[in-house]
Motif scaffolding. Structure first.
Motif, PDB file in Angstrom:
ATOM      1  N   GLU A 299       0.827  -1.212   0.000  1.00 10.28           N
ATOM      2  CA  GLU A 299       0.000   0.000   0.000  1.00 10.28           C
ATOM      3  C   GLU A 299       0.859   1.258   0.000  1.00 10.28           C
ATOM      4  O   GLU A 299       0.552   2.239  -0.665  1.00 10.28           O
ATOM      5  CB  GLU A 299      -0.902   0.028   1.248  1.00 10.28           C
ATOM      6  CG  GLU A 299      -2.065  -0.930   1.182  1.00 10.28           C
ATOM      7  CD  GLU A 299      -2.867  -0.935   2.479  1.00 10.28           C
ATOM      8  OE1 GLU A 299      -2.899   0.103   3.178  1.00 10.28           O
ATOM      9  OE2 GLU A 299      -3.449  -1.987   2.802  1.00 10.28           O
ATOM     10  N   GLU A 300       1.929   1.244   0.766  1.00  7.29           N
ATOM     11  CA  GLU A 300       2.700   2.473   0.988  1.00  7.29           C
ATOM     12  C   GLU A 300       3.938   2.577   0.108  1.00  7.29           C
ATOM     13  O   GLU A 300       4.522   3.650   0.004  1.00  7.29           O
ATOM     14  CB  GLU A 300       3.122   2.572   2.463  1.00  7.29           C
ATOM     15  CG  GLU A 300       1.953   2.509   3.433  1.00  7.29           C
ATOM     16  CD  GLU A 300       0.899   3.579   3.147  1.00  7.29           C
ATOM     17  OE1 GLU A 300       1.273   4.724   2.843  1.00  7.29           O
ATOM     18  OE2 GLU A 300      -0.304   3.249   3.207  1.00  7.29           O
ATOM     19  N   GLY A 301       4.389   1.468  -0.455  1.00  2.00           N
ATOM     20  CA  GLY A 301       5.595   1.500  -1.282  1.00  2.00           C
ATOM     21  C   GLY A 301       5.418   0.590  -2.476  1.00  2.00           C
ATOM     22  O   GLY A 301       4.300   0.382  -2.946  1.00  2.00           O
ATOM     23  N   ASN A 302       6.534   0.044  -2.952  1.00  3.46           N
ATOM     24  CA  ASN A 302       6.441  -0.907  -4.058  1.00  3.46           C
ATOM     25  C   ASN A 302       6.124  -2.301  -3.540  1.00  3.46           C
ATOM     26  O   ASN A 302       5.276  -2.995  -4.070  1.00  3.46           O
ATOM     27  CB  ASN A 302       7.765  -0.924  -4.825  1.00  3.46           C
ATOM     28  CG  ASN A 302       7.765  -1.948  -5.950  1.00  3.46           C
ATOM     29  OD1 ASN A 302       6.796  -2.017  -6.699  1.00  3.46           O
ATOM     30  ND2 ASN A 302       8.808  -2.745  -6.044  1.00  3.46           N
ATOM     31  N   ALA A 303       6.848  -2.700  -2.491  1.00  2.82           N
ATOM     32  CA  ALA A 303       6.733  -4.062  -1.961  1.00  2.82           C
ATOM     33  C   ALA A 303       7.618  -4.131  -0.719  1.00  2.82           C
ATOM     34  O   ALA A 303       8.125  -3.115  -0.254  1.00  2.82           O
ATOM     35  CB  ALA A 303       7.208  -5.073  -2.994  1.00  2.82           C
ATOM     36  N   SER A 344      10.989   3.837  -5.829  1.00  2.00           N
ATOM     37  CA  SER A 344      12.299   3.995  -6.465  1.00  2.00           C
ATOM     38  C   SER A 344      13.212   2.799  -6.179  1.00  2.00           C
ATOM     39  O   SER A 344      14.359   2.785  -6.616  1.00  2.00           O
ATOM     40  CB  SER A 344      12.959   5.275  -5.956  1.00  2.00           C
ATOM     41  OG  SER A 344      13.024   5.225  -4.537  1.00  2.00           O
ATOM     42  N   LEU A 345      12.720   1.845  -5.404  1.00  2.00           N
ATOM     43  CA  LEU A 345      13.374   0.567  -5.113  1.00  2.00           C
ATOM     44  C   LEU A 345      14.378   0.610  -3.958  1.00  2.00           C
ATOM     45  O   LEU A 345      15.085  -0.377  -3.724  1.00  2.00           O
ATOM     46  CB  LEU A 345      14.037  -0.038  -6.362  1.00  2.00           C
ATOM     47  CG  LEU A 345      13.124  -0.191  -7.576  1.00  2.00           C
ATOM     48  CD1 LEU A 345      13.886  -0.801  -8.750  1.00  2.00           C
ATOM     49  CD2 LEU A 345      11.910  -1.037  -7.243  1.00  2.00           C
ATOM     50  N   TYR A 346      14.452   1.721  -3.232  1.00  2.00           N
ATOM     51  CA  TYR A 346      15.295   1.744  -2.025  1.00  2.00           C
ATOM     52  C   TYR A 346      14.522   1.083  -0.888  1.00  2.00           C
ATOM     53  O   TYR A 346      13.304   1.260  -0.763  1.00  2.00           O
ATOM     54  CB  TYR A 346      15.676   3.188  -1.658  1.00  2.00           C
ATOM     55  CG  TYR A 346      16.663   3.729  -2.660  1.00  2.00           C
ATOM     56  CD1 TYR A 346      18.031   3.622  -2.440  1.00  2.00           C
ATOM     57  CD2 TYR A 346      16.224   4.257  -3.868  1.00  2.00           C
ATOM     58  CE1 TYR A 346      18.942   4.053  -3.402  1.00  2.00           C
ATOM     59  CE2 TYR A 346      17.114   4.688  -4.831  1.00  2.00           C
ATOM     60  CZ  TYR A 346      18.475   4.585  -4.589  1.00  2.00           C
ATOM     61  OH  TYR A 346      19.362   4.993  -5.543  1.00  2.00           O
TER      62      TYR A 346
END
Ligand code: GLY
Ligand code: MN
Ligand code: MN
Length: 523
Positions: A299-303, A344-346
């Motif tokens: 919900e809050e990021g990519n995964a 952004s994958l961080y």
């Protein structure tokens, strides 16, 4: 996934149809490679093709703005360019990875590609960034599969790439505008890789293991160079090493992303605490924790940035317990090691070990305090000028001292700390720290002198994560310690004059953890 809607008779593939051929013998003469499409009922008439290609609204004409990361990614490319003058550098995003049959995993680009393009989640399967050598450095070109026209079969019939199936991809112009990188169609890649390559011509390096197809194309392109196979492998490994080392010091944009990842992760831990009551009631309470955190991460990021560890009771003594199928019992500790990966994958990488019922008992507190003291000792040396390995050494001094006090070591703490001893490591076999960023174990290909032996610099981000793990069948410890596992993990930014604990907002001291849990459960 393909969805059955008999009411509107729209041509589409159905899961029901997929079941039918499984019991039947394949039609005689049907090519093996074609059997994967047994369930396809794709219309093929010319009339249908003309019909589906017709009457669509125009695509948006406005060119998108450059992404915030574009300038930072350009600076990163410039640094790599300086290291390999005159050479062609090939960085694949990687292909879609098949989960089974015609079903793919969600796409995540290779981290080196993400770093040098600024592209994040879902962008772009099969894309390849090439840094072509030019007189004053390199020219970057991003080869990818741009959006197909509505008049193509791909548009409606390609379940892997088609707009009807996976959504529209950007055009060449759009991706050039957002990344600030020249773009070209993927069909031009093979010729571009081979251009001017030869014994006296351009050398080519490719990031190893990122995309087998691209690696093979590079192999072909450099077939008649003067380097043998071993030298080529070494040349590619050098590129991977340089790209890994480029990430050892984060730029401002990356630090902002890390802050976002940490904030989202802390919010995820709060959600986990609120669900602890439900976890206790559930036969697989660890899954309740995992699902709560992982749902939050989506919900809050990519995964999640790695598989969530939800380890209750004795499971906490297994360092990477990701099966998460156990009960969560009142009176036990539960170790939660989890991180949100932002778009952004961080990723963050944070661990808290929590008393399930909100209060540490005396023995749990004693173990917890020893680990916390080890972490604090590590924090005390986390500053520019220290070496990366000093952080671990500081934590180990405390761990060895406590274990000696408790009578668990075969000799003194000093003897244990000697390289010929190391008895304390029985109860903490992992390292104290690793770099963190686009990968949870970031910069893993960096040379030892730039990692373990490196002097800390502002902009480095790494974990501090000591632990103590007493297995339930460990006869070298008293019964009261058996089955207790504690890890405390924070994410640290080295600053000009010391460090910042990026995850400090998540309570660490036992009394703060208890108060925080009480407040969340009272809400
Ligand atoms: N979560 C894996 C680690 O802490 O390194
Ligand atoms: Mn970690
Ligand atoms: Mn971790």
């Amino acid at each position: 996934m393909a969805d059955l809607n008999p009411a509107d008779q729209t041509p589409r593939e159905t899961t029901e149809q997929a079941a039918a051929p499984a019991t039947a013998q394949p039609a005689a003469g049907q090519a093996l490679g074609d059997r994967g499409s047994n369930r396809s009922q794709r219309p093929t008439s010319a009339a249908f093709r003309a019909f589906i290609a017709d009457r669509w609204a125009d695509r948006a004409a406005a060119t998108p703005e450059a992404a915030e990361v574009a300038g930072y990614a350009a600076a990163r490319r410039a640094r790599i360019s300086e290291l390999f003058p005159g050479e062609r550098l090939v960085l694949p995003a990687g292909p879609l990875v098949t989960r089974s049959n015609d079903t793919d995993y969600r796409f995540r680009p290779h981290s080196a590609f993400a770093h040098l393009t600024g592209l994040g989640t879902d962008q772009e399967p099969d894309a390849v960034l090439v840094l072509h050598p030019v007189d004053d450095g390199h020219e970057a070109v991003l080869y990818f599969r741009p959006m197909s026209g509505r008049d193509t079969e791909e548009f409606f019939a390609d379940a892997r790439y088609g707009e009807f199936w996976v959504g529209a991809r950007p055009t060449l112009e759009e991706l050039a505008a957002t990344t600030g990188i020249a773009t070209a169609h993927l069909d031009e890649l093979a010729a571009a890789l081979a251009k001017d390559v030869g014994p006296d011509g351009v050398r080519v390096r490719v990031v190893p293991g990122a995309d087998t197809g691209v690696s093979e194309a590079v192999e072909q392109a450099r077939a008649d160079t003067d380097l043998d196979a071993e030298e080529l492998v070494a040349a590619d490994a050098e590129l991977a090493e340089a790209l890994s080392e480029l990430r050892l010091v984060k730029d401002e944009y990356e630090v902002r992303q890390m802050r976002e990842a940490v904030a989202a992760t802390i919010a995820g831990f709060e959600r986990v605490v609120r669900q602890l009551g439900r976890a206790v009631q559930h036969p697989r309470g660890e899954r309740v924790i995992e699902a709560t955190f992982d749902g939050h991460a989506r919900e809050e990021g990519n995964a999640v940035g790695y598989e969530t560890i939800a380890a209750s009771g004795e499971h906490a003594t297994t360092l990477h317990w990701i099966r998460n199928d156990g009960r969560v019992r009142e009176g036990d500790l539960v170790l939660v090691d989890a991180g949100v990966e932002v778009e952004s994958l961080y990723t963050a990488d944070i661990t808290r070990t929590l008393p399930v019922d909100g209060t540490f008992d005396e023995v749990q507190r004693r173990v917890y305090q020893a680990v916390l003291d080890a972490a604090d000792a590590a924090f005390a040396v986390a500053r520019p000028g220290s070496r990366f390995r000093d952080v671990h050494a500081a934590a180990m001094e405390v761990i060895a001292a406590r274990l000696a006090e408790w009578g668990l070591l075969p000799g003194t703490a000093e003897e244990s700390l000697d390289p010929d001893g190391q008895f304390h490591r029985r109860w903490m076999v992992h390292g104290t720290s690793h770099h963190l960023g686009l990968d949870v174990h970031d910069c893993a290909q960096a040379r030892r002198e730039l990692y373990l032996d490196a002097v800390l610099e502002p902009g480095m981000v790494f974990t501090i994560e000591p632990g103590l793990y007493f297995k339930s069948d460990d006869l070298a410890v008293p019964a009261e310690l058996r089955g207790i596992g504690v890890r405390i993990e924070d994410d640290v930014l080295i600053t000009a004059d010391g460090h910042e604990n990026l995850s400090a907002a998540l309570p660490r001291r036992p009394e703060d953890v208890e108060a925080w849990m009480r407040a969340l459960l009272a809400d």
